[in-house]
Design a protein around this motif. Structure first.
Motif, PDB file in Angstrom:
ATOM      1  N   LYS A  76      55.079 -32.013 -72.199  1.00  0.00           N
ATOM      2  CA  LYS A  76      55.179 -31.105 -71.050  1.00  0.00           C
ATOM      3  C   LYS A  76      54.648 -29.719 -71.407  1.00  0.00           C
ATOM      4  O   LYS A  76      54.038 -29.043 -70.560  1.00  0.00           O
ATOM      5  N   ASN A  77      54.890 -29.296 -72.648  1.00  0.00           N
ATOM      6  CA  ASN A  77      54.428 -27.978 -73.087  1.00  0.00           C
ATOM      7  C   ASN A  77      52.907 -27.850 -73.047  1.00  0.00           C
ATOM      8  O   ASN A  77      52.373 -26.736 -72.989  1.00  0.00           O
TER       9      ASN A  77
ATOM     10  N   ASP B 145      63.338 -36.958 -77.104  1.00  0.00           N
ATOM     11  CA  ASP B 145      63.297 -35.883 -76.104  1.00  0.00           C
ATOM     12  C   ASP B 145      62.358 -34.758 -76.543  1.00  0.00           C
ATOM     13  O   ASP B 145      61.649 -34.164 -75.714  1.00  0.00           O
ATOM     14  N   ALA B 146      62.347 -34.458 -77.840  1.00  0.00           N
ATOM     15  CA  ALA B 146      61.484 -33.386 -78.344  1.00  0.00           C
ATOM     16  C   ALA B 146      60.012 -33.740 -78.168  1.00  0.00           C
ATOM     17  O   ALA B 146      59.198 -32.885 -77.806  1.00  0.00           O
TER      18      ALA B 146
ATOM     19  N   GLN C  54      58.852 -35.712 -75.866  1.00  0.00           N
ATOM     20  CA  GLN C  54      58.600 -35.642 -74.431  1.00  0.00           C
ATOM     21  C   GLN C  54      58.411 -34.192 -74.002  1.00  0.00           C
ATOM     22  O   GLN C  54      57.522 -33.868 -73.192  1.00  0.00           O
ATOM     23  N   GLU C  55      59.236 -33.295 -74.548  1.00  0.00           N
ATOM     24  CA  GLU C  55      59.110 -31.872 -74.256  1.00  0.00           C
ATOM     25  C   GLU C  55      57.750 -31.344 -74.723  1.00  0.00           C
ATOM     26  O   GLU C  55      57.116 -30.522 -74.045  1.00  0.00           O
TER      27      GLU C  55
ATOM     28  N   PRO D 145      56.476 -31.684 -82.046  1.00  0.00           N
ATOM     29  CA  PRO D 145      57.611 -30.908 -82.579  1.00  0.00           C
ATOM     30  C   PRO D 145      57.606 -30.910 -84.102  1.00  0.00           C
ATOM     31  O   PRO D 145      57.274 -31.920 -84.731  1.00  0.00           O
TER      32      PRO D 145
END
Length: 274
Positions: free
Chosen positions: A56-57, A49-50, A52-53, A205
């Motif tokens: 998006k960032n 998830d990190a 994937q985030e 991340p």
């Protein structure tokens, strides 16, 4: 390895209140099956998830952001004299972007000798300054005086709020202060150039961020596997009075190729910096 204390400087308005800490991102190699089996499924999901985030960032209206690298020096800079050189990042996207210490851009900078010379002393740095994230420097390289030799290495962990194009001051700087200008011996003036490399893991991340979410050390191999496969969506470009063009993540930009945007008379310098 040394850390320079932050100092104020006025060429651009710098962000305030940014912490000066950045965890080091480490790469490791491991067999994927072993890495995944050692990490609990909940932590695997947190890591996935990190990442994937992180993607998006680094997007603006569903498209990858575009960041431009270029070089500046004061208009009155004199070849080989003590002065500052600016490594500049410009946000060319239409969105204001916020980069954090949890998802930093990572940029490596090498200061190299521009000309072959008989002297073996390096050109000293009076400081490396920025309020956009963190910076560390390594001055431990041996010096022989050979052309192209690395005299200093700088790591820039970039984070902060950078306005989009047309939305405010969309530029950020890291400033390298140079000392040891002209020598008394003709032909032995110490000149330098810069090599700047936006690292392939930029924007991914950080390991410390995942640890703050409860991911344990047994998952580091899986994180390292994901990091080694990370494909940053940032579209890097460079611009200068000598040349401009695209710059792939992990590719090095030589300041002599692009040039800088000022020198003694405002023309491009032959070194890219003085």
């Amino acid at each position: 390895m040394s850390h320079d204390a932050p100092r104020s400087f006025s060429r651009r308005r710098f962000a305030r209140g940014v912490a000066w800490t950045l965890p080091t991102t480490v790469l490791a190699t491991t067999a994927p099956a072993i890495a995944a089996s050692a990490c609990p499924s909940k932590s695997v999901q947190l890591i996935d998830d990190a990442f994937q985030e992180a993607k998006k960032n680094l997007q603006c209206n569903g498209r990858p952001i575009t960041l431009e690298i270029n070089f500046y020096q004061p208009l009155a800079a004199n070849d080989s004299s003590a002065t500052d050189a600016y490594v500049n990042i410009k946000n060319l996207s239409s969105c204001t972007m916020t980069f954090s210490k949890d998802f930093p851009l990572e940029i490596d900078i090498a200061v190299r000798a521009a000309k072959t010379r008989t002297v073996t002393n390096r050109r000293s740095l009076t400081g490396v300054r920025t309020s956009w994230g963190t910076r560390t420097r390594d001055d431990s390289m041996p010096v022989t005086g050979a052309e192209g030799e690395v005299h200093h290495k700088i790591s820039w962990g970039f984070f902060g709020k950078l306005p989009g194009q047309g939305l405010g001051d969309n530029e950020a700087d890291l400033v390298i202060g140079f000392g040891d200008g002209a020598t008394r011996v003709i032909g032995q003036r110490l000149t330098s150039y810069l090599e700047v490399t936006p690292l392939a893991q930029s924007g991914a991340p950080s390991w410390s961020y995942l640890q703050s979410l409860g991911v344990g050390v047994e998952c580091f191999d899986y994180y390292a596997e994901r990091l080694s496969a990370w494909d940053s969506p940032v579209e890097w470009v460079y611009s200068g009075p000598l040349s401009s063009g695209p710059l792939s993540a992990g590719t090095t930009l030589d300041s002599r190729v692009s040039g800088n945007y000022s020198s003694v008379k405002g023309e491009p310098s032959t070194n890219g910096i003085w």
